[in-house]
Scaffold this active site. Structure first.
Site, PDB file in Angstrom:
ATOM      1  N   GLU A 182      39.331  44.856  45.559  1.00 57.36           N
ATOM      2  CA  GLU A 182      39.510  45.934  44.597  1.00 57.36           C
ATOM      3  C   GLU A 182      38.201  46.650  44.284  1.00 57.36           C
ATOM      4  OE1 GLU A 182      41.169  43.078  41.851  1.00 57.36           O
ATOM      5  OE2 GLU A 182      39.536  43.463  40.451  1.00 57.36           O
ATOM      6  N   CYS A 184      32.458  50.341  40.824  1.00 53.75           N
ATOM      7  CA  CYS A 184      32.170  48.923  40.913  1.00 53.75           C
ATOM      8  C   CYS A 184      32.841  48.418  42.185  1.00 53.75           C
ATOM      9  CB  CYS A 184      32.737  48.258  39.661  1.00 53.75           C
ATOM     10  SG  CYS A 184      32.646  46.483  39.682  1.00 53.75           S
ATOM     11  N   CYS A 232      35.448  34.434  45.876  1.00 54.07           N
ATOM     12  CA  CYS A 232      34.071  34.069  45.507  1.00 54.07           C
ATOM     13  C   CYS A 232      33.965  32.556  45.410  1.00 54.07           C
ATOM     14  CB  CYS A 232      33.723  34.703  44.162  1.00 54.07           C
ATOM     15  SG  CYS A 232      32.021  34.434  43.637  1.00 54.07           S
ATOM     16  N   CYS A 282      32.492  30.408  38.591  1.00 57.61           N
ATOM     17  CA  CYS A 282      32.283  30.583  37.148  1.00 57.61           C
ATOM     18  C   CYS A 282      33.637  30.404  36.448  1.00 57.61           C
ATOM     19  CB  CYS A 282      31.719  31.967  36.847  1.00 57.61           C
ATOM     20  SG  CYS A 282      30.143  32.270  37.668  1.00 57.61           S
ATOM     21  N   CYS A 333      35.804  33.446  35.116  1.00 56.86           N
ATOM     22  CA  CYS A 333      35.977  34.609  36.004  1.00 56.86           C
ATOM     23  C   CYS A 333      37.183  34.447  36.905  1.00 56.86           C
ATOM     24  CB  CYS A 333      34.726  34.810  36.841  1.00 56.86           C
ATOM     25  SG  CYS A 333      34.840  36.182  37.996  1.00 56.86           S
ATOM     26  N   GLY A 338      33.130  38.827  44.196  1.00 55.32           N
ATOM     27  CA  GLY A 338      32.147  38.279  45.118  1.00 55.32           C
ATOM     28  C   GLY A 338      30.748  38.168  44.552  1.00 55.32           C
ATOM     29  N   ASN A 379      36.686  40.175  28.881  1.00 58.88           N
ATOM     30  CA  ASN A 379      37.966  40.777  29.216  1.00 58.88           C
ATOM     31  C   ASN A 379      38.968  39.654  29.427  1.00 58.88           C
ATOM     32  OD1 ASN A 379      39.404  43.150  29.875  1.00 58.88           O
ATOM     33  ND2 ASN A 379      37.670  43.847  31.108  1.00 58.88           N
ATOM     34  N   CYS A 391      36.677  41.716  36.580  1.00 58.32           N
ATOM     35  CA  CYS A 391      36.412  41.195  37.896  1.00 58.32           C
ATOM     36  C   CYS A 391      37.562  40.384  38.509  1.00 58.32           C
ATOM     37  CB  CYS A 391      35.195  40.308  37.723  1.00 58.32           C
ATOM     38  SG  CYS A 391      34.370  39.924  39.200  1.00 58.32           S
TER      39      CYS A 391
HETATM   40  N1  SAH Z   1      28.762  37.505  41.299  1.00 54.61           N
HETATM   41  C1  SAH Z   1      28.029  38.535  40.641  1.00 54.61           C
HETATM   42  C2  SAH Z   1      28.734  39.862  40.560  1.00 54.61           C
HETATM   43  C3  SAH Z   1      30.204  39.878  40.265  1.00 54.61           C
HETATM   44  S1  SAH Z   1      30.753  39.590  38.628  1.00 54.61           S
HETATM   45  C4  SAH Z   1      27.577  38.057  39.285  1.00 54.61           C
HETATM   46  O1  SAH Z   1      27.882  36.937  38.911  1.00 54.61           O
HETATM   47  O2  SAH Z   1      26.836  38.765  38.625  1.00 54.61           O
HETATM   48  C5  SAH Z   1      30.164  40.932  37.677  1.00 54.61           C
HETATM   49  C6  SAH Z   1      30.039  40.596  36.216  1.00 54.61           C
HETATM   50  O3  SAH Z   1      31.334  40.517  35.577  1.00 54.61           O
HETATM   51  C7  SAH Z   1      29.357  39.261  35.986  1.00 54.61           C
HETATM   52  O4  SAH Z   1      28.415  39.351  34.967  1.00 54.61           O
HETATM   53  C8  SAH Z   1      30.536  38.392  35.599  1.00 54.61           C
HETATM   54  O5  SAH Z   1      30.108  37.262  34.913  1.00 54.61           O
HETATM   55  C9  SAH Z   1      31.378  39.361  34.773  1.00 54.61           C
HETATM   56  N2  SAH Z   1      32.759  38.953  34.510  1.00 54.61           N
HETATM   57  C10 SAH Z   1      33.553  38.145  35.219  1.00 54.61           C
HETATM   58  N3  SAH Z   1      34.752  37.974  34.622  1.00 54.61           N
HETATM   59  C11 SAH Z   1      34.726  38.703  33.482  1.00 54.61           C
HETATM   60  C12 SAH Z   1      35.659  38.940  32.441  1.00 54.61           C
HETATM   61  N4  SAH Z   1      36.861  38.384  32.442  1.00 54.61           N
HETATM   62  N5  SAH Z   1      35.281  39.742  31.413  1.00 54.61           N
HETATM   63  C13 SAH Z   1      34.053  40.329  31.420  1.00 54.61           C
HETATM   64  N6  SAH Z   1      33.135  40.153  32.383  1.00 54.61           N
HETATM   65  C14 SAH Z   1      33.459  39.346  33.413  1.00 54.61           C
END
Ligand code: SAH
Length: 341
Positions: free
Chosen positions: A89, A102, A109, A113, A116, A156, A287, A330
């Site tokens: 996406e 974005c 991935c 985390c 996420c 990713g 989110n 994400c």
């Molecule tokens: N892997 C990379 C880039 C992808 S995630 C990273 O970790 O930075 C991009 C950002 O979105 C990261 O800061 C991640 O922690 C955040 N993110 C993931 N899930 C989210 C959510 N549900 N709400 C808000 N931010 C989120």
């Protein structure tokens, strides 16, 4: 078969010279692709027939299929199908300073985390550079406008697909092509320290953002498994070196999760950790996702956290919330699509 969108101009020139063509022909093809935006070699009308035939037989072009689009005010979310049936996406956000996109850098991935959605679906593979390039091309085509900013914050971990990501940046930054300014491109990483160092040495001018999300190892290791490999001290020390070598400011992203990392003590600990570092903190309202245990922090808690940082002279902003209606966090749209299958 390779995609023609996988070649930065210098590589295309080298390739053309290898096959007995000229540098000039390579530049013409590059212009057809990125300035005139044609999607078949037959439409490149100033090429010799033999070259058109050769290119058609040896290169793919236009591979990504747009399978779904969701729209809200100022945000559009796109779901693309790749040549092998995988789904990724991209999200477009309209700001007053321009259009920012974005993009995803991997299918799934492996960083895991816990908050996420992308990590719920393990990495299937890296994206090729052309699949990153096509996300930009398709969205520009859809909005009939230029994209001014690119962030690698979709599905990713960009530093887990380092070479293809750098190739992508070379292609979209080329003034003879898509021409997105280097300082308008941001890579976001969960903190893969050796790659932060490698990236620093390349001095690209691309912005670097680090997903910190916690002020200490205890909390960070709980929500981000990568912290057990590269801990906060290692990240901070690589960041300090990065700033010294590149003379660029760094952004720290910090998601606020209710009751996990949003206390006043956390804010104070974060101040101590970042004091004196030339950085920005971007507080991200979480989110909410359907199948995960975390809740977003309350507005008052977010504001309190912000105030503590601000009062202690840390540059801080609260990220504007985009697209919670269109599942813009994400990996959300993709994971919904896949779960439904
Ligand atoms: N892997 C990379 C880039 C992808 S995630 C990273 O970790 O930075 C991009 C950002 O979105 C990261 O800061 C991640 O922690 C955040 N993110 C993931 N899930 C989210 C959510 N549900 N709400 C808000 N931010 C989120």
């Amino acid at each position: 078969m390779k995609s023609i969108y996988d070649y930065p101009l210098v590589d295309l020139i080298n390739y053309f010279e290898e096959i007995g063509e000229t540098k000039y022909r390579a530049s013409q093809v590059f212009q057809w692709l990125y300035v005139k935006r044609v999607k078949s070699f037959e439409k490149m009308t100033n090429l010799k027939k033999t070259l058109t035939k050769f290119l058609s037989e040896n290169f793919k072009i236009d591979e990504l299929k747009l399978i779904k689009k969701q729209e809200d005010v100022d945000v559009k979310k796109y779901l693309f199908e790749l040549y092998d049936g995988n789904i990724i996406e991209a999200v477009l956000m309209k700001h007053d300073y321009g259009n920012s996109i974005c993009v995803s850098s991997q299918v799934g991935c492996n960083m895991g985390c816990s908050f996420c959605e992308s990590g719920r679906l393990k990495k299937a593979r890296n994206l090729y550079a052309f699949e990153l390039v096509e996300q930009v091309l398709k969205v520009e085509e859809d909005i009939k406008d230029r994209i001014s900013h690119v962030v690698l914050m979709g599905i990713g971990e960009p530093f887990d697909n380092y070479d293809n990501v750098m190739r992508f940046i070379k292609i979209i930054n080329d003034p003879k092509g898509i021409n997105i300014g280097i300082r308008h491109i941001t890579i976001s990483t969960c903190g893969i320290v050796p790659k932060i160092k490698k990236f620093m040495e390349e001095k690209t001018g691309v912005n670097l953002a680090i997903s910190l999300h916690a002020p200490n190892n205890e909390i960070r290791s709980n929500i981000m498994p990568i912290n057990k490999v590269y801990n906060i001290e290692e990240i901070i020390s690589s960041v300090k070196e990065y700033i010294k070598v590149t003379n660029r400011r760094i952004t720290f992203e910090y998601i606020l999760l209710n009751g996990v990392n949003d206390s006043e003590d956390c804010a104070k600990e974060l101040v101590k950790l970042l004091k004196g570092i030339n950085c920005y903190v971007n507080l991200i309202p979480y989110n909410e996702t359907s199948n995960i245990k975390y809740k977003p922090s309350k507005k008052v808690t977010i504001n309190k956290f912000y105030d503590i940082l601000k009062k202690n002279s840390i540059n801080v902003t609260i990220r504007r919330e985009f697209g919670s209606k269109v599942s813009a966090a994400c990996g959300q749209l993709r994971s919904q699509q896949i779960t439904r299958k």
